[in-house]
Design an enzyme around this catalytic site. Sequence first.
Site, short mmCIF file in Angstrom:
data_model
loop_
_atom_site.label_atom_id
_atom_site.label_comp_id
_atom_site.label_asym_id
_atom_site.label_seq_id
_atom_site.Cartn_x
_atom_site.Cartn_y
_atom_site.Cartn_z
N GLU A 8 0.88 -1.18 0.00
CA GLU A 8 0.00 0.00 0.00
C GLU A 8 0.91 1.22 0.00
O GLU A 8 1.13 1.86 1.02
CB GLU A 8 -0.97 0.03 1.18
CG GLU A 8 -2.04 1.11 0.96
CD GLU A 8 -2.93 1.39 2.14
OE1 GLU A 8 -3.43 0.44 2.76
OE2 GLU A 8 -3.12 2.59 2.45
N HIS A 164 -9.21 0.50 -1.01
CA HIS A 164 -8.50 1.51 -0.22
C HIS A 164 -9.49 2.58 0.24
O HIS A 164 -10.45 2.89 -0.46
CB HIS A 164 -7.39 2.13 -1.09
CG HIS A 164 -6.54 3.12 -0.38
ND1 HIS A 164 -6.89 4.46 -0.28
CD2 HIS A 164 -5.37 2.97 0.29
CE1 HIS A 164 -5.94 5.08 0.42
NE2 HIS A 164 -5.02 4.21 0.77
N ASP A 287 2.11 2.28 3.84
CA ASP A 287 1.26 3.44 3.53
C ASP A 287 2.11 4.68 3.27
O ASP A 287 1.69 5.81 3.52
CB ASP A 287 0.22 3.74 4.62
CG ASP A 287 -1.07 4.34 4.05
OD1 ASP A 287 -1.10 4.69 2.84
OD2 ASP A 287 -2.04 4.48 4.81
MN MN Z 1 -3.10 4.44 1.78
#
Ligand code: MN
Length: 324
Positions: A8, A164, A287
Amino acid sequence: MQGKIALEEHFAIQETLQDSAGFVPESYWAELSHRLLDIHETRLREMDQNGLEMMILSLNAPAVQAIPDRKKAQEIAQRANDFLAEQVAKQPDRFQAFAALPMQDPDLATRELQRCVTDLGFKGALVNGFSQIDQPDTAVYYDLKQYWDFWGECEKLDTPFYLHPRNPLPSMSQIYEGHGWLMGPTWAFGQETAVHALRLMGSGLFDKYPKLNIILGHMGEGLPYSMWRIDNRNAWVKAPPKYPAKRKIADYFRENFYLTTSGNFRTQTLIDAMLEIGADRILFSTDWPFENVDHASDWFNSASISENDREKIGRTNAQKLFKL
Ligand code: MN
């Protein structure tokens, strides 16, 4: 741990960059926008310093999903995907790609997924929650029947779909009024995405496409913690569930979902997720650039789990799922 694979991990193109403004104070925008536009410098240095062999890259949020005009959504998705394919081609041993998709039109989304997977070698798709379609104040979720052929194509291509988060629209956010601090990753992202995932599970989608794989970030957006209660509330009342799907919600969660550690670097939470879904269905992610690679990595490298599980979550589960 060396050789980690993370999935991600976001970038932006100029047309979508501003979508990420507002998630950090103005004084951090120069740094965040640099991180989003960079692929081969700061990002790669962070990967090298923290034992990440590969990132599977995806466009920032909400980007394509927030473009109500179908043609425009398709155009931006194609532009982002073409740009990403060029970047991956420079270092395919370090970067792979998820497709952005114009979900505003299921046929266009299906064709763009086919193009990205078949022609460009992408590993799946990452979509930022519901789509606004034609009118800005609309939110269309993908359990609806018009998306089922799209899901069939995902199953046929054997490509995972990363669901997401995005924020709910102002018209859907009454519960957060006066409490803007709850928007975004603090709370609203998780609530929004968890409900979307539950809609998919309850719709019967996975009865029709049992091999479909959905990925959720942030250790499952709170779902592992609530999974037992979803199926077992009022257990003394003998009544069938009020959804079209044939099985318990937890069955779909365990068989059709994968979770990542993105932005949720907490051992207690990881262990709960491992107990609910199993270590074979959890994948390391950071992330980036909204979280730091070193924060994710330092935590994961020393988390109190077995080395066997660390190897699976950090690397081998991703190799299997994406055939790397
Ligand atoms: Mn994200």
